[in-house]
Design a protein around this motif. Structure first.
Motif, PDB file in Angstrom:
ATOM      1  N   TYR A 157       0.781  -1.244   0.000  1.00  0.00           N
ATOM      2  CA  TYR A 157       0.000   0.000   0.000  1.00  0.00           C
ATOM      3  C   TYR A 157       0.809   1.290   0.000  1.00  0.00           C
ATOM      4  O   TYR A 157       0.499   2.225  -0.732  1.00  0.00           O
TER       5      TYR A 157
ATOM      6  N   SER B  36      -5.315   2.497  -5.002  1.00  0.00           N
ATOM      7  CA  SER B  36      -4.562   1.457  -4.303  1.00  0.00           C
ATOM      8  C   SER B  36      -4.679   0.073  -4.942  1.00  0.00           C
ATOM      9  O   SER B  36      -3.802  -0.759  -4.781  1.00  0.00           O
TER      10      SER B  36
ATOM     11  N   ASP C 104      -8.948  -4.522  -4.178  1.00  0.00           N
ATOM     12  CA  ASP C 104      -8.322  -3.486  -3.355  1.00  0.00           C
ATOM     13  C   ASP C 104      -7.111  -4.086  -2.657  1.00  0.00           C
ATOM     14  O   ASP C 104      -6.936  -5.301  -2.639  1.00  0.00           O
ATOM     15  N   ASP C 105      -6.293  -3.198  -2.092  1.00  0.00           N
ATOM     16  CA  ASP C 105      -5.041  -3.687  -1.510  1.00  0.00           C
ATOM     17  C   ASP C 105      -5.217  -4.222  -0.093  1.00  0.00           C
ATOM     18  O   ASP C 105      -4.475  -5.087   0.337  1.00  0.00           O
ATOM     19  N   SER C 106      -6.182  -3.674   0.643  1.00  0.00           N
ATOM     20  CA  SER C 106      -6.316  -4.118   2.039  1.00  0.00           C
ATOM     21  C   SER C 106      -7.678  -3.745   2.596  1.00  0.00           C
ATOM     22  O   SER C 106      -8.352  -2.849   2.090  1.00  0.00           O
TER      23      SER C 106
ATOM     24  N   VAL D 183      -8.997  -2.649   6.374  1.00  0.00           N
ATOM     25  CA  VAL D 183      -8.510  -2.311   7.706  1.00  0.00           C
ATOM     26  C   VAL D 183      -9.694  -2.310   8.689  1.00  0.00           C
ATOM     27  O   VAL D 183      -9.901  -3.258   9.433  1.00  0.00           O
ATOM     28  N   ARG D 184     -10.490  -1.263   8.643  1.00  0.00           N
ATOM     29  CA  ARG D 184     -11.689  -1.235   9.487  1.00  0.00           C
ATOM     30  C   ARG D 184     -12.905  -1.821   8.768  1.00  0.00           C
ATOM     31  O   ARG D 184     -13.924  -2.097   9.374  1.00  0.00           O
ATOM     32  N   GLY D 185     -12.812  -1.905   7.456  1.00  0.00           N
ATOM     33  CA  GLY D 185     -13.918  -2.438   6.678  1.00  0.00           C
ATOM     34  C   GLY D 185     -14.833  -1.361   6.116  1.00  0.00           C
ATOM     35  O   GLY D 185     -15.752  -1.656   5.357  1.00  0.00           O
TER      36      GLY D 185
ATOM     37  N   ASP E  41       0.509   3.239  10.170  1.00  0.00           N
ATOM     38  CA  ASP E  41      -0.608   3.716  10.955  1.00  0.00           C
ATOM     39  C   ASP E  41      -1.784   2.754  10.854  1.00  0.00           C
ATOM     40  O   ASP E  41      -2.642   2.902  10.004  1.00  0.00           O
TER      41      ASP E  41
ATOM     42  N   THR F 230     -14.279   1.129   3.921  1.00  0.00           N
ATOM     43  CA  THR F 230     -14.170   1.375   2.485  1.00  0.00           C
ATOM     44  C   THR F 230     -14.856   0.267   1.679  1.00  0.00           C
ATOM     45  O   THR F 230     -15.678   0.546   0.805  1.00  0.00           O
TER      46      THR F 230
HETATM   47  P1  AMP Z   1     -10.825   0.567   5.778  1.00  0.00           P
HETATM   48  O1  AMP Z   1     -11.880   1.386   5.163  1.00  0.00           O
HETATM   49  O2  AMP Z   1     -10.519   0.991   7.191  1.00  0.00           O
HETATM   50  O3  AMP Z   1     -11.051  -0.911   5.671  1.00  0.00           O
HETATM   51  O4  AMP Z   1      -9.462   0.891   5.008  1.00  0.00           O
HETATM   52  C1  AMP Z   1      -9.109   0.235   3.819  1.00  0.00           C
HETATM   53  C2  AMP Z   1      -8.634   1.220   2.808  1.00  0.00           C
HETATM   54  O5  AMP Z   1      -7.646   2.097   3.356  1.00  0.00           O
HETATM   55  C3  AMP Z   1      -8.010   0.521   1.625  1.00  0.00           C
HETATM   56  O6  AMP Z   1      -8.629   1.025   0.459  1.00  0.00           O
HETATM   57  C4  AMP Z   1      -6.549   0.878   1.667  1.00  0.00           C
HETATM   58  O7  AMP Z   1      -6.103   1.247   0.387  1.00  0.00           O
HETATM   59  C5  AMP Z   1      -6.434   2.034   2.620  1.00  0.00           C
HETATM   60  N1  AMP Z   1      -5.347   1.860   3.600  1.00  0.00           N
HETATM   61  C6  AMP Z   1      -4.737   0.738   3.997  1.00  0.00           C
HETATM   62  N2  AMP Z   1      -3.791   0.984   4.925  1.00  0.00           N
HETATM   63  C7  AMP Z   1      -3.805   2.309   5.162  1.00  0.00           C
HETATM   64  C8  AMP Z   1      -3.055   3.191   6.013  1.00  0.00           C
HETATM   65  N3  AMP Z   1      -2.107   2.731   6.824  1.00  0.00           N
HETATM   66  N4  AMP Z   1      -3.370   4.512   5.972  1.00  0.00           N
HETATM   67  C9  AMP Z   1      -4.328   4.977   5.167  1.00  0.00           C
HETATM   68  N5  AMP Z   1      -5.048   4.200   4.334  1.00  0.00           N
HETATM   69  C10 AMP Z   1      -4.811   2.881   4.321  1.00  0.00           C
END
Ligand code: AMP
Length: 448
Positions: free
Chosen positions: A248, A289, A351-353, A355-357, A393, A359
């Motif tokens: 990422y 991403s 998508d690449d990851s 995190v909280r879900g 982060d 997105t």
């Molecule tokens: P979330 O909505 O919390 O699941 O975040 C996932 C999205 O945040 C993905 O589209 C990633 O591209 C992006 N992402 C992943 N790691 C990070 C990071 N450390 N800081 C900011 N964005 C991130």
């Protein structure tokens, strides 16, 4: 309070006319690593000049300001921090006067024993100006009994633990240092008669510096006027390079840890297509991403690649986050589907990851509303189950959705027709089967 020094960028320029201008362009190229604050400290004949402030690099600096940062040495930093800790005091470089003169430090990473060291220092009378772990280094250097700065730095390095890529500027020298695990990247380049170091090589490309090599894990490079840079191996290297840089963090045009980021992201997509095939009409990336991995997925699977989601590039950090409803709006401000492309279609969305879900959940509902018949989410990293203590982060474990839910439950939560993550083995294969990576955010194996 936030004493973490999260995903950030550092640059250092040595022996180059107009060093602060070069540092500025370097930071501009590294803006993706942190948008919270930026700063440069230059040095002309031993006199330091510093400007730092909140905001993007282009907001913090103007031509006039750069002109004030005189000298042929400069170090710079862009900072990322989570909401709630936006103090200007926590912008870098960190500067101090001490018995040997003046000193400025920039830091990418996170010191894991920061609190312990800080408490000790405070008990012995130290006064801290910021919440940053980086300030520990200043105190440790100032308090060291050694005579020469270089020995004091080595002393200080033996007291700190965790992840660091440091660039330190003294009145006559510059020091570039990477922790023995090499968690965070740091590369070295030649620029005219001088040198440059930066978190990523895309900074070199912009200013026409010629990449030489990475600073090695555990190495300190000392830059001194009229001399070739001196390498000192302070610690035995024990490489645990951050694999998330490839997933990422880093810019696709950078060469990180010796490998081009774009090509590796494509490999992850190919790996995904092999591990987790699905029948669909098109492959759609979550921009930006997921783009490279989606191309890899499309090329390997033969399913056409389409830009079914548009990204608005002008969304910076938004202050609207208190409620889930507003968090959702934030995703909508950034991403919107192209109905004419996806209506009635079965999509593989990459998508690449997760995190909280937030997105993924938003994206699935957005695509369904725009007429997508099926949405199959494919993620080019394994489930993020553990927080990072080395400079990325990530939120605490209880906010990481994959720490709370298995893939099936998560699939239901985000409302997708199917959901799958690349395996850890698949990820390791795509980065060339090199075992020397830190994957703690996916497997909880913390080295320090
Ligand atoms: P979330 O909505 O919390 O699941 O975040 C996932 C999205 O945040 C993905 O589209 C990633 O591209 C992006 N992402 C992943 N790691 C990070 C990071 N450390 N800081 C900011 N964005 C991130």
């Amino acid at each position: 309070m936030n004493d973490m020094n999260e995903k950030c960028a550092v640059v250092g320029v040595f022996g180059v006319k107009g060093a602060s201008q070069i540092a500025y362009f370097g930071l501009f190229a590294l803006q993706h690593r942190g948008q919270e604050a930026a700063g440069i400290c230059s040095n002309k004949d031993g006199r330091f000049h510093m400007i730092k402030d909140r905001g993007l690099v282009t907001r913090v600096f103007s031509e006039k300001k750069i002109k004030k940062l005189k000298g042929d040495m400069a170090i710079g930093h862009t900072r990322y921090s989570t909401a709630g800790d936006d103090s200007i005091l926590d912008a870098q470089p960190v500067y101090a006067r001490y018995d040997l003169g003046e000193l400025a430090i920039v830091h990418n990473g996170n010191l894991t024993n920061a609190k312990e060291v800080r408490d000790q220092l405070i008990r012995r009378g130290a006064i801290f100006q910021t919440f940053m772990d980086t300030e520990n280094m200043i105190h440790l250097i100032a308090k060291s009994e050694k005579d020469r700065l270089i020995d004091r730095i080595v002393d200080a390095l033996h007291r700190v633990e965790g992840a660091y890529s440091f660039v330190i500027q003294s009145r006559s020298k510059m020091y570039a240092i990477r922790d023995r695990f090499g968690f965070r990247p740091l590369s070295l380049a030649k620029l005219g008669d001088g040198y440059m170091v930066a978190s990523e090589t895309c900074a070199f490309d912009l200013v026409g510096a010629e990449f030489i090599r990475d600073v090695k894990p555990g190495e300190m490079i000392v830059f001194e006027k009229g001399k070739t840079p001196k390498s000192i191996q302070v610690f035995e290297p024990d490489p645990h390079k951050c694999i998330f840089e490839y997933i990422y963090f880093a810019r696709p045009d950078s060469v990180v840890f010796g490998k081009n980021v774009y090509n590796l992201r494509k490999r992850m997509g190919e790996e995904l297509a092999e591990e987790l095939p699905v029948e669909a009409d098109m492959v759609v990336p979550v921009p930006d991403s997921g783009v490279a991995a989606a191309l890899g997925y499309s090329q390997r699977s033969g399913i056409p690649f389409e830009l079914g989601i548009m990204r608005n590039h002008y969304v910076g950090r938004t202050f609207i986050e208190p409620t889930q409803e507003l968090r959702n709006l934030k995703v909508k401000m950034k991403l919107s589907p192209i109905r004419e492309v996806i209506d009635g279609k079965r999509l593989v969305v990459i998508d690449d990851s997760i995190v909280r879900g937030t997105t993924s959940r938003q994206i699935v509902s957005m695509l369904k509303e725009a007429g997508a018949k099926e949405v199959h989410m494919r993620i080019s990293s394994p489930p993020t189950t553990d927080p990072c203590y080395y400079g990325v982060d990530t939120p605490e474990k209880d906010k990481l959705i994959s720490a709370r839910m298995g893939t099936e439950e998560l699939c239901e939560f985000i409302g997708a027709d199917s959901l799958a993550f690349i395996s850890i083995e698949g990820l390791v294969r795509s980065v060339g089967n090199d075992k020397n990576y830190c994957k703690a955010c996916f497997d909880g194996n913390y080295i320090v």
